[in-house]
Design a protein around this motif. Structure first.
Motif, PDB file in Angstrom:
ATOM      1  N   LYS A   1       0.805  -1.087  -0.020  1.00  0.00           N
ATOM      2  CA  LYS A   1      -0.047   0.205  -0.098  1.00  0.00           C
ATOM      3  C   LYS A   1       0.935   1.313   0.177  1.00  0.00           C
ATOM      4  O   LYS A   1       1.866   1.222   0.725  1.00  0.00           O
ATOM      5  CB  LYS A   1      -0.847   0.043   1.271  1.00  0.00           C
ATOM      6  N   ASN A   2       0.198   2.218  -0.771  1.00  0.00           N
ATOM      7  CA  ASN A   2       1.026   3.518  -0.692  1.00  0.00           C
ATOM      8  C   ASN A   2       2.289   3.706  -1.399  1.00  0.00           C
ATOM      9  O   ASN A   2       3.164   4.620  -1.136  1.00  0.00           O
ATOM     10  CB  ASN A   2       1.035   4.155   0.725  1.00  0.00           C
ATOM     11  N   LEU A   3       2.783   2.611  -2.217  1.00  0.00           N
ATOM     12  CA  LEU A   3       3.928   2.407  -2.876  1.00  0.00           C
ATOM     13  C   LEU A   3       3.694   2.574  -4.237  1.00  0.00           C
ATOM     14  O   LEU A   3       2.762   1.556  -4.954  1.00  0.00           O
ATOM     15  CB  LEU A   3       4.632   1.443  -2.185  1.00  0.00           C
ATOM     16  N   SER A   4       4.464   3.054  -5.218  1.00  0.00           N
ATOM     17  CA  SER A   4       4.352   3.247  -6.384  1.00  0.00           C
ATOM     18  C   SER A   4       5.808   3.359  -7.009  1.00  0.00           C
ATOM     19  O   SER A   4       6.817   3.787  -6.431  1.00  0.00           O
ATOM     20  CB  SER A   4       3.521   4.441  -6.757  1.00  0.00           C
TER      21      SER A   4
ATOM     22  N   ASP B   1       7.934   5.033 -10.290  1.00  0.00           N
ATOM     23  CA  ASP B   1       7.946   5.912 -11.549  1.00  0.00           C
ATOM     24  C   ASP B   1       8.622   5.211 -12.867  1.00  0.00           C
ATOM     25  O   ASP B   1       8.842   4.100 -12.633  1.00  0.00           O
ATOM     26  CB  ASP B   1       8.449   7.221 -11.288  1.00  0.00           C
ATOM     27  N   VAL B   2       8.507   6.050 -13.883  1.00  0.00           N
ATOM     28  CA  VAL B   2       9.024   5.329 -15.320  1.00  0.00           C
ATOM     29  C   VAL B   2      10.760   5.053 -15.207  1.00  0.00           C
ATOM     30  O   VAL B   2      11.026   4.333 -15.753  1.00  0.00           O
ATOM     31  CB  VAL B   2       8.885   6.371 -16.135  1.00  0.00           C
ATOM     32  N   PHE B   3      11.207   5.534 -14.255  1.00  0.00           N
ATOM     33  CA  PHE B   3      12.629   5.556 -13.846  1.00  0.00           C
ATOM     34  C   PHE B   3      13.112   4.367 -12.897  1.00  0.00           C
ATOM     35  O   PHE B   3      14.095   4.215 -12.612  1.00  0.00           O
ATOM     36  CB  PHE B   3      13.283   6.766 -13.657  1.00  0.00           C
ATOM     37  N   GLY B   4      11.871   3.548 -12.283  1.00  0.00           N
ATOM     38  CA  GLY B   4      12.182   2.477 -11.387  1.00  0.00           C
ATOM     39  C   GLY B   4      12.494   3.099 -10.238  1.00  0.00           C
ATOM     40  O   GLY B   4      12.740   2.282  -9.179  1.00  0.00           O
ATOM     41  N   ASN B   5      12.361   4.306  -9.642  1.00  0.00           N
ATOM     42  CA  ASN B   5      12.457   4.797  -8.278  1.00  0.00           C
ATOM     43  C   ASN B   5      11.004   4.752  -7.636  1.00  0.00           C
ATOM     44  O   ASN B   5       9.919   4.800  -8.089  1.00  0.00           O
ATOM     45  CB  ASN B   5      12.683   6.236  -8.252  1.00  0.00           C
ATOM     46  N   LYS B   6      11.027   3.980  -6.224  1.00  0.00           N
ATOM     47  CA  LYS B   6      10.091   3.972  -5.465  1.00  0.00           C
ATOM     48  C   LYS B   6       9.644   5.023  -4.722  1.00  0.00           C
ATOM     49  O   LYS B   6      10.282   6.047  -4.543  1.00  0.00           O
ATOM     50  CB  LYS B   6      10.527   2.859  -4.513  1.00  0.00           C
ATOM     51  N   GLN B   7       8.255   5.594  -5.068  1.00  0.00           N
ATOM     52  CA  GLN B   7       7.766   6.493  -4.366  1.00  0.00           C
ATOM     53  C   GLN B   7       6.789   6.211  -3.097  1.00  0.00           C
ATOM     54  O   GLN B   7       5.869   5.346  -3.582  1.00  0.00           O
ATOM     55  CB  GLN B   7       7.053   7.512  -5.292  1.00  0.00           C
ATOM     56  N   GLY B   8       6.586   6.778  -2.185  1.00  0.00           N
ATOM     57  CA  GLY B   8       5.690   6.319  -1.013  1.00  0.00           C
ATOM     58  C   GLY B   8       4.860   7.666  -0.616  1.00  0.00           C
ATOM     59  O   GLY B   8       5.274   8.701  -0.572  1.00  0.00           O
ATOM     60  N   GLN B   9       3.981   7.129  -0.156  1.00  0.00           N
ATOM     61  CA  GLN B   9       2.879   8.275   0.678  1.00  0.00           C
ATOM     62  C   GLN B   9       2.917   7.881   2.206  1.00  0.00           C
ATOM     63  O   GLN B   9       2.559   6.707   2.462  1.00  0.00           O
ATOM     64  CB  GLN B   9       1.593   8.302  -0.078  1.00  0.00           C
TER      65      GLN B   9
END
Length: 307
Positions: free
Chosen positions: A252-255, A257-265
């Motif tokens: 949950k709350n993890l995505s 991006d197009v460059f393979g970097n993890k983004q969290g909320q």
């Protein structure tokens, strides 16, 4: 349905062999069966021998000639593949109607999945390239050139079949010094498949990243596509199905991006901004007069309430 009758094992080694054949979450590396037909030209024999050198040790080459016509009756070929525990095969033959014929195919659940017939029109073997070769059991880097690989279902299956044919074990990390071999497949406008083999050389570049040069080491083959026999869409989809245990769990709350970097909320509750401890800056501190005046106001308020 199995093509070979399996006897009940009576020894410990026999039990281990049958256990190794059972389905697994992570399957073993696919082996390739290389064999010749009743008639086989010298070029096809040399090509099969060179392909065996590229594939070994995940390949088994049969020396006897076999009376097999895969597109008419594939049962004898499937029996040989199952007997030798191979899920891929390369079959070479020649005839007046189809000279220098090479058939690539793969199996799924002891049944034929895909099969493509290629005609060898131009060939240069390993022995014709007088240079240093790659070491044994090297995982190649596969490169597919040309926009036509995705223009039809047959060409997409051929690309997938070539990936299966030269794929070894799956790896998580790649070491730059360990990459020695490149296999290039170019699809031209007239649907000719150009197969080239290169050795990777790492040269000094004056920077941290080395300069890369490619040296052709062979074999060099030009193929034309003759006949294809591909599986139905349902069977192909079933063969690509992954077990649930291997599917990554969605967090949950993890995505990504197009460059393979993890983004969290990060979700936080409602905060009182008046009670948040901020950075203490000297310019924002109260002076002595301000503190004295604030103290007098507080005392006056208390005395007023007492009266």
């Amino acid at each position: 349905m199995s093509l070979l009758r399996i006897k009940k094992p009576t020894t410990r080694k026999g039990k281990q062999v049958l256990l190794n054949r059972e389905p697994k979450l992570i399957e073993n590396v696919k082996n390739t069966l290389i064999l010749e037909g009743r008639k086989c030209s010298g070029e096809i024999k040399s090509a099969l021998k060179d392909l065996y050198h590229l594939k070994k040790p995940q390949a088994k080459c049969l020396s006897r000639q076999n009376e097999i016509t895969p597109f008419d009756d594939e049962i004898p070929l499937l029996q040989l593949a199952q007997k030798n525990e191979c899920s891929l095969f390369m079959f070479g033959s020649t005839s007046k109607k189809r000279p220098n014929n090479l058939i690539l195919g793969r199996l799924y659940e002891q049944e034929l999945l895909d099969m493509v017939e290629l005609g060898l029109v131009k060939y240069r073997g390993l022995q014709e390239f007088k240079n240093e070769k790659i070491s044994s059991n090297v995982k190649p880097c596969l490169v597919f050139n040309g926009p036509k690989w995705t223009q039809s279902e047959e060409l997409r299956r051929l690309k997938c079949l070539l990936i299966d044919a030269f794929h070894r074990e799956a790896v998580d990390n790649i070491r730059l010094q360990g990459m020695e071999h490149v296999l290039s497949f170019t699809l031209t406008d007239d649907l000719t498949v150009l197969m080239r083999s290169y050795r990777i050389l790492l040269k000094k570049s004056g920077q941290r990243t080395p300069r890369i040069e490619l040296t052709e080491i062979g074999p060099a083959c030009d193929f034309v596509i003759r006949r294809t026999k591909i599986a139905s869409e349902d069977l192909y989809k079933l063969s690509r199905k992954r077990p649930k245990q291997l599917k990554p769990l969605k967090k949950k709350n993890l995505s990504t991006d197009v460059f393979g970097n993890k983004q969290g909320q990060v979700h936080v509750g409602k905060q009182n901004i008046h009670k948040i401890q901020t950075r203490k800056v000297k310019a924002l501190k109260k002076t002595a007069e301000e503190r004295k005046a604030e103290k007098n106001r507080a005392e006056t308020a208390v005395n007023g309430e007492g009266e």
